[in-house]
Design a protein around this motif. Structure first.
Motif, short mmCIF file in Angstrom:
data_model
loop_
_atom_site.label_atom_id
_atom_site.label_comp_id
_atom_site.label_asym_id
_atom_site.label_seq_id
_atom_site.Cartn_x
_atom_site.Cartn_y
_atom_site.Cartn_z
N PHE A 52 62.32 36.53 -10.15
CA PHE A 52 63.84 36.95 -9.58
C PHE A 52 64.22 35.67 -8.61
O PHE A 52 65.37 35.07 -8.65
N GLU A 53 63.42 35.31 -7.77
CA GLU A 53 63.55 34.13 -6.93
C GLU A 53 63.98 32.83 -7.78
O GLU A 53 64.68 31.93 -7.38
N GLU A 54 63.34 32.47 -8.77
CA GLU A 54 63.84 31.40 -9.54
C GLU A 54 64.94 31.44 -10.17
O GLU A 54 65.57 30.21 -10.64
N GLU A 55 65.57 32.28 -10.41
CA GLU A 55 66.87 32.37 -10.79
C GLU A 55 68.08 32.23 -9.64
O GLU A 55 69.16 32.52 -9.94
N LEU A 56 67.61 32.47 -8.47
CA LEU A 56 68.66 32.25 -7.20
C LEU A 56 69.29 31.02 -7.25
O LEU A 56 68.71 29.93 -7.44
N LYS A 57 70.56 30.79 -6.71
CA LYS A 57 71.27 29.72 -6.31
C LYS A 57 70.65 28.99 -5.26
O LYS A 57 69.82 29.75 -4.54
N PRO A 58 70.82 27.67 -4.87
CA PRO A 58 70.27 27.13 -3.82
C PRO A 58 70.52 27.81 -2.32
O PRO A 58 69.69 28.00 -1.55
N HIS A 59 71.87 28.24 -2.34
CA HIS A 59 72.10 28.71 -0.90
C HIS A 59 71.42 30.21 -0.93
O HIS A 59 71.11 30.85 0.57
N GLN A 60 71.11 30.92 -1.82
CA GLN A 60 70.47 32.07 -1.81
C GLN A 60 69.09 31.88 -1.71
O GLN A 60 68.43 33.02 -1.40
N LYS A 61 68.54 30.94 -1.46
CA LYS A 61 67.18 30.60 -1.22
C LYS A 61 66.99 29.91 0.12
O LYS A 61 65.82 29.64 0.52
N GLY A 62 68.05 29.84 1.00
CA GLY A 62 68.01 29.47 2.43
C GLY A 62 67.13 30.38 2.99
O GLY A 62 66.64 31.31 2.69
N LYS A 63 66.65 29.55 4.30
CA LYS A 63 65.88 30.34 5.23
C LYS A 63 66.76 31.08 6.44
O LYS A 63 67.72 30.39 7.00
N THR A 64 66.25 32.10 7.00
CA THR A 64 66.62 32.65 8.08
C THR A 64 66.10 32.16 9.65
O THR A 64 65.26 31.34 9.64
N LEU A 65 66.60 32.55 10.52
CA LEU A 65 66.00 32.16 11.74
C LEU A 65 64.75 32.56 12.02
O LEU A 65 63.97 31.74 12.86
N GLU A 66 64.13 33.44 11.18
CA GLU A 66 62.55 33.67 11.75
C GLU A 66 61.98 32.92 10.68
O GLU A 66 60.62 33.44 10.48
N ASP A 67 62.52 32.17 9.85
CA ASP A 67 61.61 31.32 8.86
C ASP A 67 61.29 31.84 7.60
O ASP A 67 60.38 31.55 7.07
N TYR A 68 61.97 33.11 7.44
CA TYR A 68 61.71 33.56 5.96
C TYR A 68 62.91 33.24 5.13
O TYR A 68 63.77 32.70 5.63
N THR A 69 62.61 33.19 3.77
CA THR A 69 63.79 32.96 2.88
C THR A 69 64.62 34.30 2.62
O THR A 69 64.32 35.11 3.37
N VAL A 70 65.78 34.24 2.40
CA VAL A 70 66.67 35.38 2.55
C VAL A 70 66.08 36.36 1.49
O VAL A 70 66.17 37.62 2.08
N LEU A 71 65.42 36.13 0.39
CA LEU A 71 64.89 37.22 -0.36
C LEU A 71 63.58 37.65 0.34
O LEU A 71 63.45 38.98 0.45
N GLN A 72 62.74 36.98 1.07
CA GLN A 72 61.63 37.46 1.68
C GLN A 72 62.23 38.72 2.71
O GLN A 72 61.59 39.52 2.86
N ARG A 73 63.01 38.09 3.42
CA ARG A 73 63.67 38.86 4.53
C ARG A 73 64.03 40.22 4.06
O ARG A 73 63.83 41.25 4.50
N ALA A 74 64.92 40.02 2.74
CA ALA A 74 65.44 41.56 2.29
C ALA A 74 64.19 42.42 1.67
O ALA A 74 64.16 43.41 1.90
N VAL A 75 63.27 41.74 1.11
CA VAL A 75 61.96 42.60 0.64
C VAL A 75 61.27 42.90 1.81
O VAL A 75 60.84 44.47 1.77
N HIS A 76 61.04 42.29 2.88
CA HIS A 76 60.29 42.70 4.11
C HIS A 76 61.06 43.96 4.56
O HIS A 76 60.41 45.06 5.05
#
Length: 336
Positions: free
Chosen positions: A215-239
């Protein structure tokens, strides 16, 4: 003048367009509609030449809001949407939002379905680019509806897939829960590439990070950005999803067990919990003394459980009906 410019090759339009605008500026009386057509053609030429910022500026410099009565509200909204779209291409999300928000003030006055659809798609992209995935998913899903006026049927599948992606990336809350329910119950979603992940989120099952690699491989660059906690957007959503899933299973959980299930360090697990509690995403409290997280029971848990049971029963009944239609003699054989 405008008609001649519109017929020229893009490179020639970019060459002569500014001269035409200078000529118009030198006149005391101006035909605003004619000027807009020239600017529109020139903007399209700049966009073709991969100069989206210049395209946006040439349209925006006309100050359309001051001459709305002369160019008409449809032209005004069409221009604002085009400017926003050009700024999106230039990765200028702030100005893209500014102009689509201007279009939003007049969209209810528009009867042209094509303009309305372009507006919705542009606004969805603006929300997407600004990481407002819940709002983006809602608009993508609206555009994906079969029979949606102004949207070619072949494009509805692409909009549906965008809605699924943005829903998975959206933060927990009422909006995401509503989106998950709509998408899960939509039969079209079951053949989309990421239905399995969406289903786990809807059914509130734990998700391992290795399960979302494709799923992550198909994300656009901005959707792979990092949050303030140093997670990717996807990591934060899954956590965050996993924390909510755990809150439905456990009344309390140790830091040690939490870090193992979330697959993060103890410090990150504690920061994640503190953040979610502070933002009201989960009802719980942290005990530093015994290093445990205590989840608070919610009325919504019972409602959610009842909803899941109801959906299961509906599925069983549908399976029974389909089986009876396919094998009409089955019931008689069973009774004999």
């Amino acid at each position: 003048m405008a008609t001649g410019l519109e017929k020229l090759p893009k490179e020639k339009t970019a060459e002569f367009g500014p001269k035409f605008l200078d000529l118009i500026a030198s006149k005391t009386l101006t035909n605003e509609k004619n000027e807009y057509r020239i600017r529109k053609a020139l903007a399209a030429a700049y966009s073709y030449m991969e100069e989206p910022s210049q395209a946006a500026r040439v349209l925006a410099s006309m100050h359309l809001d001051q001459i709305k009565d002369k160019v008409g509200v449809s032209t005004l909204v069409e221009a604002y949407v085009a400017i926003s779209d050009y700024y999106l291409d230039a990765q200028n999300n702030a100005d893209a939002y500014s102009y689509i928000a201007k279009a939003a003030k007049f969209i209810d006055e528009i009867d042209d379905i094509a303009i309305v659809c372009k507006y919705k798609y542009c606004y969805a992209q603006v929300h997407d680019a600004n990481l407002k995935f819940g709002q983006a998913a809602s608009l993508y899903y609206e555009l994906s509806q079969k029979g949606s006026v102004g949207v070619p049927e072949e494009e509805t599948k692409a909009f549906l897939e965008k809605a699924v992606i943005c829903t998975i990336l959206a933060p927990p809350g009422t909006q995401r829960s509503r989106l998950l329910t709509m998408l899960y119950k939509d039969d079209r979603t079951r053949i989309t590439p990421h239905f399995n992940l969406l289903e786990k989120m809807y059914l509130e099952r734990l998700i391992k990070m290795e399960e979302v690699k494709k799923f992550e491989e198909e994300l656009k660059p901005h959707q792979k950005g990092k949050t303030l906690e140093d997670y990717t957007v996807l990591q934060r959503a899954v956590h965050e999803h996993n924390v909510l899933a755990l809150s439905k299973i456990y009344t309390n959980i140790s830091f040690d067990q939490l870090t193992k299930l979330l697959q993060v360090s103890p410090d990150k697990a504690e920061l994640l919990m503190a953040s979610m509690i502070g933002e009201g995403k989960v009802k719980a409290h942290i005990s530093q003394a015994d290093e445990f997280v205590y989840f608070e029971a919610e009325k919504e848990m019972i409602q959610r459980f009842n909803e899941l049971i109801s959906n299961l029963c509906e599925g069983v009944n549908q399976l029974i009906q389909e089986t009876s239609q396919k094998y009409p003699n089955l019931e008689a054989i069973a009774k004999s």
